[in-house]
Design a protein around this motif. Structure first.
Motif, short mmCIF file in Angstrom:
data_model
loop_
_atom_site.label_atom_id
_atom_site.label_comp_id
_atom_site.label_asym_id
_atom_site.label_seq_id
_atom_site.Cartn_x
_atom_site.Cartn_y
_atom_site.Cartn_z
N ARG A 399 0.82 -1.21 0.00
CA ARG A 399 0.00 0.00 0.00
C ARG A 399 0.86 1.26 0.00
O ARG A 399 0.49 2.27 -0.61
CB ARG A 399 -0.96 0.02 1.19
N LEU A 402 1.85 1.87 -3.61
CA LEU A 402 0.72 2.26 -4.45
C LEU A 402 0.27 3.68 -4.14
O LEU A 402 0.00 4.47 -5.04
CB LEU A 402 -0.42 1.27 -4.26
N ARG A 403 0.20 4.01 -2.86
CA ARG A 403 -0.23 5.37 -2.49
C ARG A 403 0.77 6.41 -2.96
O ARG A 403 0.39 7.47 -3.48
CB ARG A 403 -0.42 5.46 -0.98
N CYS A 406 0.53 6.99 -6.77
CA CYS A 406 -0.76 7.53 -7.25
C CYS A 406 -0.84 9.01 -6.92
O CYS A 406 -1.64 9.44 -6.09
CB CYS A 406 -1.91 6.75 -6.60
N ILE A 417 -7.19 2.35 -3.63
CA ILE A 417 -6.02 2.38 -2.75
C ILE A 417 -6.41 2.89 -1.37
O ILE A 417 -5.95 2.39 -0.34
CB ILE A 417 -4.91 3.23 -3.38
N LEU A 433 -4.85 -5.23 -2.72
CA LEU A 433 -3.54 -4.71 -3.09
C LEU A 433 -3.14 -5.20 -4.49
O LEU A 433 -2.64 -4.43 -5.31
CB LEU A 433 -2.49 -5.15 -2.07
N ALA A 436 -5.19 -3.28 -7.05
CA ALA A 436 -4.74 -1.90 -7.20
C ALA A 436 -3.40 -1.83 -7.93
O ALA A 436 -3.18 -0.93 -8.75
CB ALA A 436 -4.64 -1.24 -5.83
#
Length: 483
Positions: A399, A402-403, A406, A417, A433, A436
């Protein structure tokens, strides 16, 4: 004896600093060694100092693993929804005993309303922190978080004394000036006796300073320091120009992100195919080799599966042979230019430094082969089309990657997310996860290039220095074996 041989022997005799003097450490960055994490990001020097004088419940060891800090032990219960820490006997700098209420109060402030602690977005699973007894703390979670200990080990969650100042060690500040601090390790009275009290030896002390890379490298090359920390790709070219022996140059390739965020999704970058054209055109191996053969390129957001249910998602062009990628990218630009004949120029936001200049040259050359012009702008320029992201991961969850990638990305992906933190169990979280990661990779909101490059200059007397996935090297784990 010839003059040449005498000079060689003299140089050999100076290759090592004495082992009976304080360890001298330079950290690259702003000359500011104090900062409050509740007010925003901390400079590298401030993080190192805070880790040294204000440890958290747990802390990082030399290899980047978790070891006791204020807590001597801990257990995880209730299917991962509760962590119970038992504090060791410790005192603040004024001699008062450390009690659970002091620690709980400060952790709540770090996580409270108005705090700008950079770890705050990743601690949302914490429901409550309570002092069960003067020596026992419980952290109650709304959902399991197996990676939480790595966040508690970060200097941003170090615990200072009530009212501010230093914490419980493992060092105390013995002297402080405008340019440096001298750190004295705390000693356990039980290690000595009444007749021969245990006092730190000169070589157990650490002199810490923060300064520019050029100054730090020069100091080390002149054997006036033992360690340079906090080096990145920005100042790596300076190391190659120095006279530092290769044996003293150490590389970390830590977990994290090094690549280009698509900061604007309009014009040429409004379509996924065009964003992919940029990713196709950049030869990652060529970029990293311009710095070091030991720096490996990557084309995925995640370094490995981590807590995702699937391996890292591959971009849809990853199976295209290297020899065909440029032609594919050029074809997409040609298609765009048929209806948009005006000159195409992308602004690339980078920090200042010789390494960034080298990186910009690689990017500009790659995009020029597409007929795309480039303009270099400062990292905080709001008009940038592409912005460099260079960050070490604070903990090992998909995460985080991904965060961070993004910024921005398609709204449905951003929502997915965000919703991952609300997953009711580990299995559901893992599936979300993976979903995403696949969606974000397909969206091409971020163009991976490599993992972050971090370097240090390390004297031979610091035998315990160890490269690790955090690129963070505690000052109490440099010279001697842990007691």
């Amino acid at each position: 004896m010839t003059a040449g041989l005498a000079a060689t022997l003299a140089l050999t005799g100076c290759e090592k600093r004495p082992d009976d003097i304080p360890v001298d450490v330079s950290v690259i960055g702003p000359a500011r060694l104090t900062a409050d994490p509740r007010r925003g990001p901390m400079p590298v020097g401030a993080r190192v100092l805070r880790d040294s004088v204000a440890q958290g419940l747990v802390r990082f060891d030399a290899a980047g693993g978790i070891e006791p800090g204020l807590a001597e032990r801990w257990i995880v219960i209730d299917d991962g929804r509760s962590i119970i820490f038992r504090l060791k006997e410790a005192t603040w700098s004024d001699g008062r005993a450390v009690v659970a209420a002091d620690v709980v109060r400060q952790l709540k402030r770090a996580l409270g309303t108005g705090s700008r602690n950079t770890l705050l977005p990743y601690l949302t699973a914490i429901d409550e922190i309570v002092a069960m007894t003067p020596q026992v703390i419980e952290v109650r979670l709304s959902r399991p978080r197996p990676d939480l200990l790595k966040l508690f080990a970060q200097p941003e969650l170090g615990i200072t004394a009530p009212g501010g100042g230093e914490g419980s060690g493992p060092f105390r500040i013995a002297e402080a000036s405008a340019s440096s601090v001298l750190l004295r390790p705390l000693v356990d009275p039980a290690d000595g006796d009444d007749d021969q009290p245990n006092r730190p030896k000169p070589q157990d002390l650490v002199r810490l300073r923060a300064e520019r890379a050029s100054v730090a490298i020069l100091r080390f090359s002149q054997r006036r320091s033992d360690l340079v920390e906090g080096g990145s790709f920005l100042d790596w070219p300076l190391v190659g120009l120095s006279e530092v022996p290769a044996a003293n140059i150490r590389l970390d390739t830590p977990a994290g992100l090094f690549g280009l965020l698509v900061a604007r999704r309009d014009g040429f970058l409004s379509t996924r195919d065009n964003r992919s054209a940029i990713a196709l055109a950049i030869d990652r191996a060529l970029v990293t080799a311009a710095f070091s053969d030991a720096w490996a390129p990557t084309d995925t957001i995640l370094p490995e599966a981590l807590d995702s249910a699937s391996p890292p998602a591959q971009p849809d062009w990853s199976s295209v042979p290297d020899s065909e990628r440029l032609a594919m990218a050029q074809a997409r630009v040609v298609t765009y230019r048929r209806t948009n004949p005006d000159p195409l120029v992308l602004r690339v936001a980078l920090p200042s430094g010789p390494g960034a200049t080298l990186l910009y040259g690689q990017i500009a050359n790659a995009l020029s082969q597409l007929g795309v012009g480039t303009e270099r702008v400062p990292l905080d320029d709001g008009t940038a089309h592409l912005r460099l992201l260079d960050r070490v991961a604070p903990y090992d969850s998909a995460r985080w990657y991904l965060r961070a990638s993004c910024q921005p990305c398609a709204l449905p992906i951003a929502r997915l997310i965000a919703d991952i933190r609300l997953a009711p169990d580990v299995a559901t979280r893992a599936r979300m996860l993976a979903q995403a990661d696949s969606a974000l990779t397909a969206d091409v909101a971020y163009i991976p290039l490599a993992r972050p490059l971090r370097w240090s200059l390390v004297a031979t007397r610091l035998r315990q220095w160890t490269p690790n996935a955090r690129a963070f090297h505690p000052l109490n784990r440099l010279r001697s074996d842990p007691k």
